[in-house]
Design a protein around this motif. Structure first.
Motif, PDB file in Angstrom:
ATOM      1  N   SER A  46       2.470  -3.742   7.422  1.00  0.00           N
ATOM      2  CA  SER A  46       2.729  -2.302   7.505  1.00  0.00           C
ATOM      3  C   SER A  46       3.806  -1.934   8.520  1.00  0.00           C
ATOM      4  CB  SER A  46       1.440  -1.561   7.866  1.00  0.00           C
ATOM      5  OG  SER A  46       0.951  -1.995   9.135  1.00  0.00           O
ATOM      6  N   THR A  48       7.301  -1.323   9.929  1.00  0.00           N
ATOM      7  CA  THR A  48       8.667  -1.091   9.447  1.00  0.00           C
ATOM      8  C   THR A  48       9.712  -1.700  10.380  1.00  0.00           C
ATOM      9  OG1 THR A  48       8.669   1.061  10.573  1.00  0.00           O
ATOM     10  CG2 THR A  48       8.028   1.023   8.242  1.00  0.00           C
ATOM     11  N   ARG A  55       7.480  -9.290   6.068  1.00  0.00           N
ATOM     12  CA  ARG A  55       6.308  -8.458   5.733  1.00  0.00           C
ATOM     13  C   ARG A  55       5.683  -8.924   4.416  1.00  0.00           C
ATOM     14  NH1 ARG A  55       8.226  -2.550   5.364  1.00  0.00           N
ATOM     15  NH2 ARG A  55       6.003  -2.235   4.895  1.00  0.00           N
ATOM     16  N   LEU A  87      -3.106   1.125   3.302  1.00  0.00           N
ATOM     17  CA  LEU A  87      -1.764   0.549   3.207  1.00  0.00           C
ATOM     18  C   LEU A  87      -1.163   0.614   1.805  1.00  0.00           C
ATOM     19  CD1 LEU A  87      -2.030  -2.630   5.484  1.00  0.00           C
ATOM     20  CD2 LEU A  87      -0.974  -0.427   5.993  1.00  0.00           C
ATOM     21  N   CYS A  90       2.730   1.168   0.942  1.00  0.00           N
ATOM     22  CA  CYS A  90       3.617   0.883   2.081  1.00  0.00           C
ATOM     23  C   CYS A  90       4.683  -0.158   1.748  1.00  0.00           C
ATOM     24  CB  CYS A  90       2.802   0.421   3.289  1.00  0.00           C
ATOM     25  SG  CYS A  90       2.227  -1.301   3.211  1.00  0.00           S
ATOM     26  N   GLU A  91       4.572  -0.813   0.592  1.00  0.00           N
ATOM     27  CA  GLU A  91       5.494  -1.890   0.241  1.00  0.00           C
ATOM     28  C   GLU A  91       6.620  -1.390  -0.656  1.00  0.00           C
ATOM     29  OE1 GLU A  91       2.579  -5.599  -0.452  1.00  0.00           O
ATOM     30  OE2 GLU A  91       1.974  -3.750  -1.427  1.00  0.00           O
ATOM     31  N   SER A  92       7.794  -1.961  -0.464  1.00  0.00           N
ATOM     32  CA  SER A  92       8.929  -1.631  -1.334  1.00  0.00           C
ATOM     33  C   SER A  92       9.184  -2.746  -2.340  1.00  0.00           C
ATOM     34  CB  SER A  92      10.196  -1.420  -0.486  1.00  0.00           C
ATOM     35  OG  SER A  92      10.480  -2.577   0.284  1.00  0.00           O
ATOM     36  N   ALA A 129       0.250   7.515  -3.674  1.00  0.00           N
ATOM     37  CA  ALA A 129       0.536   6.081  -3.867  1.00  0.00           C
ATOM     38  C   ALA A 129       0.276   5.674  -5.318  1.00  0.00           C
ATOM     39  CB  ALA A 129      -0.310   5.235  -2.917  1.00  0.00           C
TER      40      ALA A 129
END
Length: 343
Positions: A46, A48, A55, A87, A90-92, A129
């Motif tokens: 999580s 950045t 990550r 979470l 939170c991921e790209s 999300a």
């Protein structure tokens, strides 16, 4: 924490020594202090301030070590579950390592984490999300060891999935179609109810009309899977929807769509054969469908065109290709509806 980040960085290295040392470190820490390792990996996923590659690697290692989840205290288990939910999104990168981690916990034999289904669908309905939630829901639906649990909660699952299939965002729509395909085997009770069946078929058929080849392909995959699972329940949808959609695919200039059109008709033939063997199929059902829709000529011509235009490299019948699939489909059609096809 900094040392763990460096270890994750080393685990991505091309240097075999660094890879070996990183693997040994992670294995040792998992044995000595699993709670710290899991919580540290959650923090890194999580953060950045850390590169996306590290990550993502933290997420993959998290999934790996969550297989030891049953050895943790109840309070820590609840804390990790709550953190994973927080979470989501939170991921790209894709696939979602958080989603895969949630699947790992969901599929563990001694941990019935059924409330996660409601959480994911609530996220979807509340537009929170959405991509991560529908992707994770798809992972859960592919967990065959939990088939009974999935069947018991299929109403909720389909609510979230169908909601996303109708989303205008193509990424969400495609992810939802994959999730729908994964859950179809557990949706027998829903397909048995005409009103629900109508909604599912309508939404998926409409998805084929977006103009996006990838979306159309995923929707056709869903329809073909429905044919293989619930053919007896689809008779009223064949002539007005599935037949014309399959013919459009067969006449497409996109090889993937042509193959999907072939696969749908092959599935129809195979299901008719199974029904006849079981004594549950009226004689010449397929022949009647072809006659009533007047499509046998177009269907046969389309299959013959695929065979005729196949490159020399695809004419080996021992190798699966567009032309061998078309020839196999034509053979099945002749076997199941000889008079109509030959005419």
């Amino acid at each position: 924490m900094d040392q763990l980040v460096q270890v994750l960085r080393d685990s991505l290295s091309h240097d075999q020594t660094k890879l070996d040392n990183a693997s040994q470190f992670l294995s040792l820490i998992s044995q000595q202090n699993l709670p710290w390792l899991l919580q540290a990996l959650l923090v890194i996923v999580s953060s950045t301030d850390i590169s996306s590659l590290e990550r993502q690697q933290a997420g993959l290692q998290l999934k790996r070590f969550l297989c030891l989840f049953k050895d943790l205290s109840s309070n820590l288990k609840d804390s990790i579950k709550g953190r994973l939910i927080d979470l989501l999104g939170c991921e790209s990168w894709r696939p979602s390592t958080i989603g895969l981690s949630i699947q790992t916990l969901f599929e563990q034999g001694d941990a019935e984490w059924l409330e996660i289904i409601h959480v994911l669908v609530t996220n979807i309905i509340n537009n929170k999300a959405v991509m991560a939630s529908i992707e994770t829901l798809g992972y859960l639906c592919s967990t065959r060891s939990k088939k009974a649990a999935l069947e018991a909660h299929m109403d909720t699952i389909l609510t979230g999935t169908i909601h996303c299939v109708t989303n205008t965002d193509l990424g969400i729509k495609m992810t939802a179609l994959r999730a729908l395909s994964s859950c179809l085997e557990c949706a027998a009770a829903n397909f048995a109810r005409a009103a629900e069946r109508d909604v599912i078929l309508q939404v998926v058929c409409e998805a084929t009309q977006t103009g996006n080849i990838e979306v159309t392909g995923l929707a056709m995959e869903c329809l073909t899977k429905m044919v293989s699972l619930y053919y007896c329940l689809l008779e009223e949808y064949m002539a007005p929807a599935l037949v014309p959609l399959s013919l459009c695919c067969l006449q497409s200039d996109q090889e993937r769509l042509v193959m999907l059109g072939i696969e749908l008709w092959s599935s129809v033939c195979e299901q008719e054969e199974l029904l006849e063997e079981d004594g549950d199929c009226e004689e010449n059902t397929l022949e009647a469908l072809l006659l009533n829709t007047g499509t046998s000529g177009v269907l046969v011509d389309s299959l013959l065109e695929v065979i005729r235009t196949a490159p020399e490299s695809d004419r080996d019948l021992d190798t699966w290709s567009l032309s061998s699939a078309a020839l196999n489909c034509l053979s099945l059609l002749v076997a199941r509806s000889a008079a109509e096809v030959q005419s």
